[in-house]
Design a protein around this motif. Structure first.
Motif, mmCIF file in Angstrom:
data_model
loop_
_atom_site.group_PDB
_atom_site.id
_atom_site.type_symbol
_atom_site.label_atom_id
_atom_site.label_comp_id
_atom_site.label_asym_id
_atom_site.label_seq_id
_atom_site.Cartn_x
_atom_site.Cartn_y
_atom_site.Cartn_z
ATOM 1 N N VAL A 53 0.598 -1.076 0.062
ATOM 2 C CA VAL A 53 -0.090 0.052 0.020
ATOM 3 C C VAL A 53 0.885 1.243 0.100
ATOM 4 N N PHE A 54 1.994 1.352 1.004
ATOM 5 C CA PHE A 54 2.724 2.502 0.891
ATOM 6 C C PHE A 54 3.496 2.675 -0.239
ATOM 7 N N GLY A 55 3.955 1.519 -0.948
ATOM 8 C CA GLY A 55 4.913 1.569 -1.876
ATOM 9 C C GLY A 55 4.095 1.915 -3.440
ATOM 10 N N THR A 56 2.849 1.525 -3.396
ATOM 11 C CA THR A 56 2.193 1.741 -4.659
ATOM 12 C C THR A 56 1.163 2.762 -4.861
ATOM 13 N N LEU A 57 0.286 2.987 -3.797
ATOM 14 C CA LEU A 57 -0.793 3.773 -3.844
ATOM 15 C C LEU A 57 -0.477 5.357 -4.308
ATOM 16 N N PRO A 58 0.854 5.813 -3.862
ATOM 17 C CA PRO A 58 1.306 7.161 -4.184
ATOM 18 C C PRO A 58 1.526 7.271 -5.820
ATOM 19 N N TRP A 59 1.857 6.092 -6.355
ATOM 20 C CA TRP A 59 2.309 6.099 -7.782
ATOM 21 C C TRP A 59 1.353 5.472 -8.580
ATOM 22 N N ILE A 60 0.540 4.385 -8.353
ATOM 23 C CA ILE A 60 -0.168 3.922 -9.175
ATOM 24 C C ILE A 60 -1.762 3.955 -8.885
ATOM 25 N N ALA A 61 -2.459 4.171 -9.977
ATOM 26 C CA ALA A 61 -3.989 3.999 -9.855
ATOM 27 C C ALA A 61 -4.139 2.559 -9.985
ATOM 28 N N TRP A 62 -4.807 2.097 -8.817
ATOM 29 C CA TRP A 62 -5.227 0.623 -9.140
ATOM 30 C C TRP A 62 -6.830 1.016 -9.570
ATOM 31 N N ARG A 63 -6.963 0.341 -10.809
ATOM 32 C CA ARG A 63 -8.007 0.550 -11.431
ATOM 33 C C ARG A 63 -8.242 -0.953 -12.040
ATOM 34 N N GLY A 64 -9.870 -1.120 -12.204
ATOM 35 C CA GLY A 64 -10.248 -2.222 -12.796
ATOM 36 C C GLY A 64 -9.806 -3.467 -11.916
#
Length: 181
Positions: A53-64
């Motif tokens: 969560v910390f490593g991806t949420l700032p950089w990646i839009a979790w879509r679909g």
């Protein structure tokens, strides 16, 4: 998204405080194996979820389909947290229970976590992304330490900071008798 990441940053800092203060410095939880193995197993699992969560949420839009994966991770983390509340009461009973202030910290963490989940996603500054990435790294170190302890690698002997160095509970010193005279 920015508001959610701000709350995620606060959540990471509170979690770091809880880990460093109550788990490492005061409680030295990884050193108390094997009795704390069930609690540390949950901590390690939750820690690795927070790394994602910390490593991806700032950089990646979790879509679909990825949004479903993120939701599953968060639901798993919530389930593990609820299980941890029960497990830590059981495994820490011989140590005298949770340390003072630990339950309060966990309650504040739960409130911030709920607020974070309720925020609508908006654009974020890159420096906040970097800060959350740093939280991901710190959380990874903590989760790896708990996993290391659960696996059974060497560790320093346990000590209870709320007990006297001789191993038993602290006893108050008797008052000094007699007056100067």
């Amino acid at each position: 998204m920015a508001d959610a990441l701000w709350l995620l940053a606060v959540l990471g800092l509170l979690g770091g405080f809880d880990t460093v203060c109550f788990h490492e410095i005061r409680g030295r939880l990884p050193a108390h194996l094997p009795g704390l193995r069930p609690e540390l197993r949950l901590h390690a699992g939750r820690g690795f979820i927070y790394v994602a969560v910390f490593g991806t949420l700032p950089w990646i839009a979790w879509r679909g389909a990825w949004a479903v994966v993120l939701a599953a991770l968060l639901l798993c983390e919530i389930s593990m947290t609820l299980a941890d509340f029960v497990v830590e009461d059981q495994v820490r009973r011989p140590m005298g229970g949770l340390l003072p202030g630990e339950r309060v910290t966990r309650t504040i963490v739960a409130i911030v976590y709920g607020a974070m989940l309720a925020i609508v996603l908006t654009p974020v500054p890159s420096w906040l992304r970097l800060g959350l990435s740093a939280l991901a790294l710190g959380t990874f170190v903590s989760a790896a330490r708990d996993a290391y302890a659960v696996i059974g690698f060497p560790r320093p002997p346990a000590r209870r900071p709320w007990h006297a160095p001789g191993g038993g509970p602290r006893t108050p010193r008797p008052p000094r008798s007699g007056a100067a005279g």
